[in-house]
Write a protein that holds these residues in place. Structure first.
Motif, PDB file in Angstrom:
ATOM      1  N   LYS A 289       0.834  -1.203   0.000  1.00 51.57           N
ATOM      2  CA  LYS A 289       0.000   0.000   0.000  1.00 51.57           C
ATOM      3  C   LYS A 289       0.869   1.253   0.000  1.00 51.57           C
ATOM      4  CE  LYS A 289      -3.425  -0.248   3.032  1.00 51.57           C
ATOM      5  NZ  LYS A 289      -4.132  -0.631   4.279  1.00 51.57           N
ATOM      6  N   HIS A 290       1.963   1.213   0.747  1.00 52.25           N
ATOM      7  CA  HIS A 290       2.896   2.349   0.775  1.00 52.25           C
ATOM      8  C   HIS A 290       3.432   2.638  -0.625  1.00 52.25           C
ATOM      9  CE1 HIS A 290       6.464   4.770   1.700  1.00 52.25           C
ATOM     10  NE2 HIS A 290       7.174   3.870   1.019  1.00 52.25           N
ATOM     11  N   HIS A 291       3.826   1.586  -1.333  1.00 53.07           N
ATOM     12  CA  HIS A 291       4.396   1.777  -2.677  1.00 53.07           C
ATOM     13  C   HIS A 291       3.330   2.217  -3.673  1.00 53.07           C
ATOM     14  CE1 HIS A 291       8.550   0.662  -2.078  1.00 53.07           C
ATOM     15  NE2 HIS A 291       8.183  -0.410  -1.402  1.00 53.07           N
ATOM     16  N   LEU A 292       2.091   1.765  -3.506  1.00 50.39           N
ATOM     17  CA  LEU A 292       1.031   2.218  -4.405  1.00 50.39           C
ATOM     18  C   LEU A 292       0.841   3.729  -4.294  1.00 50.39           C
ATOM     19  CD1 LEU A 292      -1.239   1.360  -6.405  1.00 50.39           C
ATOM     20  CD2 LEU A 292      -2.784   1.382  -4.429  1.00 50.39           C
ATOM     21  N   LEU A 293       0.810   4.227  -3.081  1.00 47.99           N
ATOM     22  CA  LEU A 293       0.630   5.670  -2.890  1.00 47.99           C
ATOM     23  C   LEU A 293       1.858   6.445  -3.362  1.00 47.99           C
ATOM     24  CD1 LEU A 293      -1.194   5.730   0.565  1.00 47.99           C
ATOM     25  CD2 LEU A 293      -2.177   5.856  -1.733  1.00 47.99           C
ATOM     26  N   ALA A 294       3.043   5.866  -3.177  1.00 49.65           N
ATOM     27  CA  ALA A 294       4.259   6.520  -3.672  1.00 49.65           C
ATOM     28  C   ALA A 294       4.227   6.622  -5.197  1.00 49.65           C
ATOM     29  CB  ALA A 294       5.492   5.744  -3.208  1.00 49.65           C
ATOM     30  N   ALA A 295       3.702   5.589  -5.844  1.00 48.66           N
ATOM     31  CA  ALA A 295       3.580   5.620  -7.302  1.00 48.66           C
ATOM     32  C   ALA A 295       2.608   6.709  -7.742  1.00 48.66           C
ATOM     33  CB  ALA A 295       3.111   4.255  -7.818  1.00 48.66           C
ATOM     34  N   GLY A 296       1.602   6.973  -6.945  1.00 53.41           N
ATOM     35  CA  GLY A 296       0.614   7.985  -7.290  1.00 53.41           C
ATOM     36  C   GLY A 296       1.042   9.402  -6.973  1.00 53.41           C
ATOM     37  N   ARG A 297       2.051   9.550  -6.129  1.00 51.65           N
ATOM     38  CA  ARG A 297       2.466  10.897  -5.705  1.00 51.65           C
ATOM     39  C   ARG A 297       3.437  11.562  -6.668  1.00 51.65           C
ATOM     40  NH1 ARG A 297       2.707   8.466  -0.281  1.00 51.65           N
ATOM     41  NH2 ARG A 297       0.821   9.113   0.843  1.00 51.65           N
ATOM     42  N   VAL A 298       3.792  10.915  -7.769  1.00 53.39           N
ATOM     43  CA  VAL A 298       4.705  11.542  -8.720  1.00 53.39           C
ATOM     44  C   VAL A 298       4.017  12.747  -9.343  1.00 53.39           C
ATOM     45  CG1 VAL A 298       5.876   9.367  -9.211  1.00 53.39           C
ATOM     46  CG2 VAL A 298       3.924  10.054 -10.610  1.00 53.39           C
ATOM     47  N   SER A 299       4.820  13.673  -9.838  1.00 54.35           N
ATOM     48  CA  SER A 299       4.258  14.906 -10.386  1.00 54.35           C
ATOM     49  C   SER A 299       3.789  14.752 -11.822  1.00 54.35           C
ATOM     50  CB  SER A 299       5.299  16.029 -10.307  1.00 54.35           C
ATOM     51  OG  SER A 299       6.456  15.690 -11.048  1.00 54.35           O
ATOM     52  N   GLY A 300       4.052  13.593 -12.412  1.00 55.53           N
ATOM     53  CA  GLY A 300       3.596  13.361 -13.775  1.00 55.53           C
ATOM     54  C   GLY A 300       4.745  13.331 -14.760  1.00 55.53           C
ATOM     55  N   ALA A 301       4.482  12.798 -15.934  1.00 55.79           N
ATOM     56  CA  ALA A 301       5.459  12.692 -17.013  1.00 55.79           C
ATOM     57  C   ALA A 301       4.679  12.611 -18.314  1.00 55.79           C
ATOM     58  CB  ALA A 301       6.338  11.451 -16.818  1.00 55.79           C
ATOM     59  N   PRO A 302       5.319  12.885 -19.452  1.00 60.04           N
ATOM     60  CA  PRO A 302       4.593  12.835 -20.725  1.00 60.04           C
ATOM     61  C   PRO A 302       3.842  11.530 -20.953  1.00 60.04           C
ATOM     62  CG  PRO A 302       6.717  13.881 -21.037  1.00 60.04           C
ATOM     63  CD  PRO A 302       6.702  13.387 -19.620  1.00 60.04           C
ATOM     64  N   THR A 303       4.499  10.405 -20.685  1.00 60.57           N
ATOM     65  CA  THR A 303       3.830   9.118 -20.908  1.00 60.57           C
ATOM     66  C   THR A 303       2.704   8.898 -19.910  1.00 60.57           C
ATOM     67  OG1 THR A 303       5.569   8.062 -19.580  1.00 60.57           O
ATOM     68  CG2 THR A 303       5.812   7.998 -21.978  1.00 60.57           C
ATOM     69  N   LEU A 304       2.909   9.276 -18.670  1.00 60.80           N
ATOM     70  CA  LEU A 304       1.857   9.114 -17.664  1.00 60.80           C
ATOM     71  C   LEU A 304       0.660   9.990 -17.986  1.00 60.80           C
ATOM     72  CD1 LEU A 304       3.947   9.011 -14.343  1.00 60.80           C
ATOM     73  CD2 LEU A 304       2.771   7.109 -15.455  1.00 60.80           C
ATOM     74  N   GLY A 305       0.915  11.201 -18.458  1.00 57.70           N
ATOM     75  CA  GLY A 305      -0.171  12.100 -18.788  1.00 57.70           C
ATOM     76  C   GLY A 305      -0.960  11.650 -20.004  1.00 57.70           C
ATOM     77  N   SER A 306      -0.318  10.905 -20.901  1.00 55.77           N
ATOM     78  CA  SER A 306      -1.000  10.445 -22.115  1.00 55.77           C
ATOM     79  C   SER A 306      -1.669   9.083 -21.918  1.00 55.77           C
ATOM     80  CB  SER A 306       0.003  10.351 -23.276  1.00 55.77           C
ATOM     81  OG  SER A 306       0.559  11.612 -23.566  1.00 55.77           O
ATOM     82  N   PHE A 307      -0.883   8.112 -21.473  1.00 55.80           N
ATOM     83  CA  PHE A 307      -1.383   6.743 -21.385  1.00 55.80           C
ATOM     84  C   PHE A 307      -1.977   6.416 -20.016  1.00 55.80           C
ATOM     85  CE2 PHE A 307       1.838   6.757 -24.698  1.00 55.80           C
ATOM     86  CZ  PHE A 307       1.199   6.098 -25.726  1.00 55.80           C
ATOM     87  N   GLY A 308      -1.599   7.185 -19.022  1.00 56.16           N
ATOM     88  CA  GLY A 308      -2.149   6.964 -17.699  1.00 56.16           C
ATOM     89  C   GLY A 308      -1.256   6.107 -16.814  1.00 56.16           C
ATOM     90  N   PRO A 309      -1.619   5.972 -15.543  1.00 52.65           N
ATOM     91  CA  PRO A 309      -0.821   5.213 -14.582  1.00 52.65           C
ATOM     92  C   PRO A 309      -1.000   3.714 -14.737  1.00 52.65           C
ATOM     93  CG  PRO A 309      -2.817   5.999 -13.554  1.00 52.65           C
ATOM     94  CD  PRO A 309      -2.803   6.586 -14.938  1.00 52.65           C
ATOM     95  N   ASN A 310      -0.052   2.985 -14.202  1.00 53.32           N
ATOM     96  CA  ASN A 310      -0.147   1.526 -14.188  1.00 53.32           C
ATOM     97  C   ASN A 310      -1.090   1.086 -13.069  1.00 53.32           C
ATOM     98  OD1 ASN A 310       0.820  -1.294 -13.222  1.00 53.32           O
ATOM     99  ND2 ASN A 310       1.682  -1.077 -15.263  1.00 53.32           N
ATOM    100  N   MET A 311      -1.973   0.147 -13.366  1.00 50.53           N
ATOM    101  CA  MET A 311      -2.990  -0.294 -12.414  1.00 50.53           C
ATOM    102  C   MET A 311      -2.785  -1.733 -11.946  1.00 50.53           C
ATOM    103  SD  MET A 311      -5.111   2.084 -11.657  1.00 50.53           S
ATOM    104  CE  MET A 311      -5.024   3.824 -12.139  1.00 50.53           C
ATOM    105  N   ARG A 312      -1.624  -2.307 -12.246  1.00 47.43           N
ATOM    106  CA  ARG A 312      -1.391  -3.697 -11.876  1.00 47.43           C
ATOM    107  C   ARG A 312      -1.406  -3.891 -10.368  1.00 47.43           C
ATOM    108  NH1 ARG A 312      -2.471  -8.360 -13.891  1.00 47.43           N
ATOM    109  NH2 ARG A 312      -3.398  -8.468 -11.829  1.00 47.43           N
ATOM    110  N   LEU A 313      -0.691  -3.049  -9.635  1.00 42.20           N
ATOM    111  CA  LEU A 313      -0.645  -3.165  -8.176  1.00 42.20           C
ATOM    112  C   LEU A 313      -2.003  -2.825  -7.567  1.00 42.20           C
ATOM    113  CD1 LEU A 313       0.825  -3.605  -5.519  1.00 42.20           C
ATOM    114  CD2 LEU A 313       1.746  -1.269  -5.712  1.00 42.20           C
ATOM    115  N   ALA A 314      -2.690  -1.843  -8.142  1.00 43.88           N
ATOM    116  CA  ALA A 314      -4.031  -1.494  -7.657  1.00 43.88           C
ATOM    117  C   ALA A 314      -4.963  -2.691  -7.779  1.00 43.88           C
ATOM    118  CB  ALA A 314      -4.576  -0.304  -8.436  1.00 43.88           C
ATOM    119  N   LYS A 315      -4.909  -3.386  -8.900  1.00 41.25           N
ATOM    120  CA  LYS A 315      -5.752  -4.571  -9.101  1.00 41.25           C
ATOM    121  C   LYS A 315      -5.408  -5.655  -8.089  1.00 41.25           C
ATOM    122  CE  LYS A 315      -7.364  -7.749 -12.705  1.00 41.25           C
ATOM    123  NZ  LYS A 315      -7.107  -9.012 -11.992  1.00 41.25           N
ATOM    124  N   ASP A 316      -4.110  -5.868  -7.870  1.00 40.31           N
ATOM    125  CA  ASP A 316      -3.691  -6.883  -6.898  1.00 40.31           C
ATOM    126  C   ASP A 316      -4.224  -6.570  -5.501  1.00 40.31           C
ATOM    127  OD1 ASP A 316      -2.320  -8.143  -8.932  1.00 40.31           O
ATOM    128  OD2 ASP A 316      -0.351  -7.357  -8.369  1.00 40.31           O
TER     129      ASP A 316
END
Length: 363
Positions: A289-316
């Motif tokens: 859970k700590h790492h999931l929130l850390a992944a979400g706290r990034v300020s963004g990047a071109p690829t993240l803004g276009s394709f979106g975040p990875n949801m693999r850990l969220a699904k797990d």
């Protein structure tokens, strides 16, 4: 007319290694061509009509029409025409080793077949020409002609064994296959009743890891070595080599900055996804859970803004009933990804359901 995000990134790095332009020059050229006005593009077409052999002008137009071809059939046709001219008359042109030199096999099947035939003609005449092989590999669709693509990349890698670009492309191709197989297949149950991963998925992951490690060893520049860590961490995790996956993911967090801090944010995001999944392998839900929130706290990047975040850990985590932390993750991701999908997914999660995250399980 583009392929997956991974293919785009791989080929972008490839150009910086194989073409004469430096990465900075390449980015400057692409930006200028993409930002051409209609009048400027028309003027370039007129200049090209007077001198058809001007590769510089034609390459600019390839980039311009690639950008506008998605919604404009005339621009799509112009892009195909320029790419086919270059393949037939100037197959060494650097633009052919980039995503802009591709013709989409689905939206323009006739153009794609014509391009493939032209490359076949060149390779029949010069079967060991490294530039032709590399450009043809960039052209072949991994969906329509996967076996031909692999055969071509393996051949050029054999002829040019010291170049990290070829094993890098092979590694990412097998990694894409691994992700696709994981999404499409069902779980296999062993005689003891426990779920096992498909042997094919594991084999693909090992092939991906083998090639990406080779590329990492061959890469002489720090930027490429850092770029490869993403695929290495994912491939090692999928291959069940969890210690190596942790090493690669942690290296992503401590790697020196690349060209821009926004690109570093994408690495931080993906590293935390892998580390969170590793935590779940050890049943450490709190750390996941700590790492999931850390992944979400990034300020963004071109690829993240276009394709979106990875949801693999969220699904797990949803599969373990951890809905609150996933909803908090959605809220964090909204800071860099403006998509209605987040609200739709949040509504499903609040209702006790697990969304179909689709391609965001792979990005």
């Amino acid at each position: 007319m583009n392929r997956s995000m991974t293919a785009l990134r791989v080929l972008l790095v490839s150009l910086c290694v194989t073409a004469t332009a430096s990465p900075v020059e390449y980015v400057r050229t692409v930006t200028a061509a993409r930002n051409l006005t209609v009048e400027e593009a028309r003027a370039l077409e007129e200049r090209l009509a007077a001198d058809a052999k001007d590769q510089g002008i034609r390459s600019q137009l390839v980039i311009y029409h690639h950008r506008h071809g998605f919604g404009d059939p005339s621009s799509r046709a112009a892009h195909t025409g320029h790419v086919l001219w270059l393949i037939r008359h100037a197959p060494e042109a650097g633009i052919l080793g980039t995503p802009y030199g591709q013709i989409d096999a689905y939206s323009d099947a006739e153009g794609y077949i014509a391009g493939k035939d032209a490359w076949a003609s060149h390779l029949q005449r010069e079967p060991t020409n490294l530039k032709f092989l590399g450009h043809a590999a960039s052209f072949y669709s991994p969906f329509q002609d996967r076996d031909m693509l692999i055969e071509t990349l393996e051949k050029v890698h054999l002829l040019d064994p010291g170049n990290p670009v070829w094993p890098m492309q092979l590694g990412h191709l097998y990694l894409r296959d691994t992700a696709s197989a994981a999404r499409a297949s069902t779980r296999i149950h062993s005689p003891d009743g426990l779920e096992r991963r498909s042997v094919d998925q594991t084999a693909l992951a090992h092939r991906a890891l083998e090639y990406l490690r080779r590329a990492h060893e061959l890469a002489g520049s720090d930027p490429m070595r850092v770029f490869l860590l993403d695929g290495l961490a994912e491939a090692a995790f999928r291959a069940g080599q969890y210690g190596d996956a942790r090493t690669y993911a942690e290296a992503m967090l401590t790697a020196p900055p690349k060209s821009t801090s926004r690109n570093d944010e994408s690495h931080i995001h993906k590293a935390n996804i892998v580390l969170g999944r590793l935590a779940l392998v050890e049943d450490d839900v709190a750390n996941a859970k700590h790492h999931l929130l850390a992944a979400g706290r990034v300020s963004g990047a071109p690829t993240l803004g276009s394709f979106g975040p990875n949801m693999r850990l969220a699904k797990d985590l949803l599969e373990r009933g951890e809905r609150d932390v996933v909803l908090e993750y959605f809220e964090l991701c909204a800071n860099f990804w403006s998509s209605d999908k987040l609200e739709d997914w949040a509504a499903l999660v609040r209702g006790g359901r697990t969304p179909d995250f689709g391609a965001n399980l792979v990005y």
